[in-house]
Structures are given as structure tokens and as C-alpha cells.
Write a protein that holds these residues in place. Sequence first.
Motif, short mmCIF file in Angstrom:
data_model
loop_
_atom_site.label_atom_id
_atom_site.label_comp_id
_atom_site.label_asym_id
_atom_site.label_seq_id
_atom_site.Cartn_x
_atom_site.Cartn_y
_atom_site.Cartn_z
N TRP A 2 0.82 -1.23 0.02
CA TRP A 2 -0.01 0.15 0.02
C TRP A 2 1.10 1.15 -0.08
O TRP A 2 1.78 1.34 0.74
CB TRP A 2 -1.02 0.02 1.19
CG TRP A 2 -1.95 -0.87 1.03
CD1 TRP A 2 -3.18 -1.12 0.73
CD2 TRP A 2 -1.60 -2.37 1.73
NE1 TRP A 2 -3.85 -2.25 1.01
CE2 TRP A 2 -2.86 -3.14 1.48
CE3 TRP A 2 -0.36 -2.92 2.33
CZ2 TRP A 2 -3.05 -4.36 1.86
CZ3 TRP A 2 -0.75 -4.36 2.62
CH2 TRP A 2 -1.95 -5.13 2.48
N THR A 6 -3.30 3.29 -1.00
CA THR A 6 -3.69 2.75 -1.90
C THR A 6 -2.81 1.56 -2.36
O THR A 6 -1.72 1.57 -2.24
CB THR A 6 -3.92 3.51 -3.15
OG1 THR A 6 -4.38 4.78 -2.76
CG2 THR A 6 -4.38 3.03 -4.36
N GLU A 7 -3.66 0.24 -2.31
CA GLU A 7 -2.97 -0.86 -3.06
C GLU A 7 -2.34 -0.90 -4.31
O GLU A 7 -3.22 -0.76 -5.36
CB GLU A 7 -4.08 -2.02 -2.70
CG GLU A 7 -3.16 -3.52 -2.63
CD GLU A 7 -3.89 -4.58 -2.37
OE1 GLU A 7 -3.34 -5.74 -2.38
OE2 GLU A 7 -5.13 -4.34 -2.01
N GLN A 8 -1.17 -0.97 -4.44
CA GLN A 8 -0.48 -0.93 -5.77
C GLN A 8 0.91 -1.37 -5.75
O GLN A 8 1.53 -1.46 -4.72
CB GLN A 8 -0.48 0.53 -6.36
CG GLN A 8 0.43 1.74 -5.27
CD GLN A 8 0.13 3.22 -5.96
OE1 GLN A 8 0.79 3.31 -6.82
NE2 GLN A 8 -0.45 3.90 -5.14
N THR A 10 3.68 -0.41 -7.41
CA THR A 10 4.80 0.32 -7.93
C THR A 10 5.00 1.79 -7.44
O THR A 10 3.93 2.24 -6.74
CB THR A 10 4.80 0.73 -9.40
OG1 THR A 10 3.61 1.17 -9.88
CG2 THR A 10 4.90 -0.77 -10.20
#
Length: 270
Positions: A2, A6-8, A10
Motif C-alpha cells: 500500500w 492505495t494498494e499498488q 509500484t
Amino acid sequence: MWINGTEQPTLLASDRATQFGDGCFTTAAIRHGAVQLLEAHLRRLREGCARLMMPPVDWARLESEMRAAAQPHAQGVLKVIISAGAGGRGYSRRGVSAATRIVSVSPWPVHYQPLRAQGVRLQTSPVRLAQNPLLAGIKHLNRLEQVLIRAHLDQSDADEALVLDTVGAVVECCAANLFWRQGENVFTPDLSQAGVDGVMRRHLMAQMAAAGQICHVVRAEAAQLLAADEIVICNALMPLLPVRQLDDRLFSARALYHRLQDSCYLMEAK
């Protein structure tokens, strides 16, 4: 992973963690969906950010993100990175308005459990830590010394490294702090010039103080460890392991280990 909630997968290449290693981090144990020693980890992150004069961090949101990331896991490793954010020109942070929060979870390391029973073999590292009181104690993102220590360690059959500074004083291990016992006296290295003041080190020192045990913070050479009756090492994941060997010197006593382990392993059971 995160990033700022926000889960991402990169991170921006312009982030100052990538560009300059501009930030700090902590690694915590997850047990039964909770972050162990959460307040202590947050306190050390705050101290690191203050020392590095970082941009503002939303601490309430970070704590919420840490709790949420840990909640689904019975056991695991939580890592939190605070970078100085993205932007700026060269080394300058001008134009950077807020820090970047990075939270990730990884599987629990299985190798610590057998080491509790058999003990750790330490080998003195040929890599020395530079003295720098401005950065000493904090867990900043510049870990190239530890990468080199680990590279040498991987070429040996030792479990961990004993690390000295450039004037020969004992500092720490590659990824752990250490204590040693001589008779009834307990010692730990002075970290005012180099090294990381680990969360578990702080926890154990507080437990010793509460029990009336003085822990002497000293500048010591490796010869003093070789003359010790016992050595133990610790970090937030181990959390405490006995040392069975340092270079050619063998250790069998575990009085200090047994004295300190309850405060670690009772904490794990919560």
C-alpha cells in the motif's frame, strides 16, 4: 503493498526513497492480526523522521494502515517505509509537500525457530560501519553497509555477523542488536556513533530496568565479547536468540537468554 493508503505494486521513480534513500523504515512482527510493539515502532519512526527533517507525515492514517494491513494475518512481517516524497530538484526537498507512506506484508521467516534451540553462530564481519553521530541510532534507508555485510555473510556458514565500526568498537549484528553478560553484569554497545537502536533492544532494556537489572551501555572491543560468559542477539522478529559461537569461541551458558526470553515470548502469545 500500500502506497499512501492505495494498494499498488509500484513506486514513482521520482520518489526520494528511490533517488536518494531519503527516508526511514521499520519492520514489525504480526501475530494474531495485530502489530507487535506497535506504539514503539511508531515512536521510532517519528524520531527518525524528526532527525531527518522529513516533510509532514499523517501519523493517524499510517497507524490505521498498519493495523488494517496486519489484521488478516495470523503471522507475518509488516514493513513500513516513510520516504521524503516525490519531487524536488537534486538533493533539495523544495517543492515536496508530504512524505510517502509505504506499507507491505511478507511471510514469516521460519529459520528463527530452530536457532532458538541450537543457538546462533556469529562471525566477525570484514565490513566496518562508518561513524556518523548525525544518523546513528535511526533506521534510515541507506543500508549499503548492511548489504555488503550480508554479502560477505552469505559466503560463510555463519548465521549472523558481528559488526564493528571503523575504530574497532562493537556495534551490532547485520540485522540485530546484541547484549552480553559477564558474571552478573549485562552490557550492550553504545550506538551514539553508528548502528540502529532497535525496537526490541529498547524493549529489553526497559524490561531489565523494571526488574532492577542495570544494563551497561559501553564502548567495547571484540575481545570483551570473546571474554563474555554469554551473548544474546535480538530484533523485532527473532525476537531473542542465544549465541553458541563467535568466531572460534564457543558459548554454552544461557542464563541471560532465559532471564529475558519471557518478556519476548509472552509478548508473542498475546
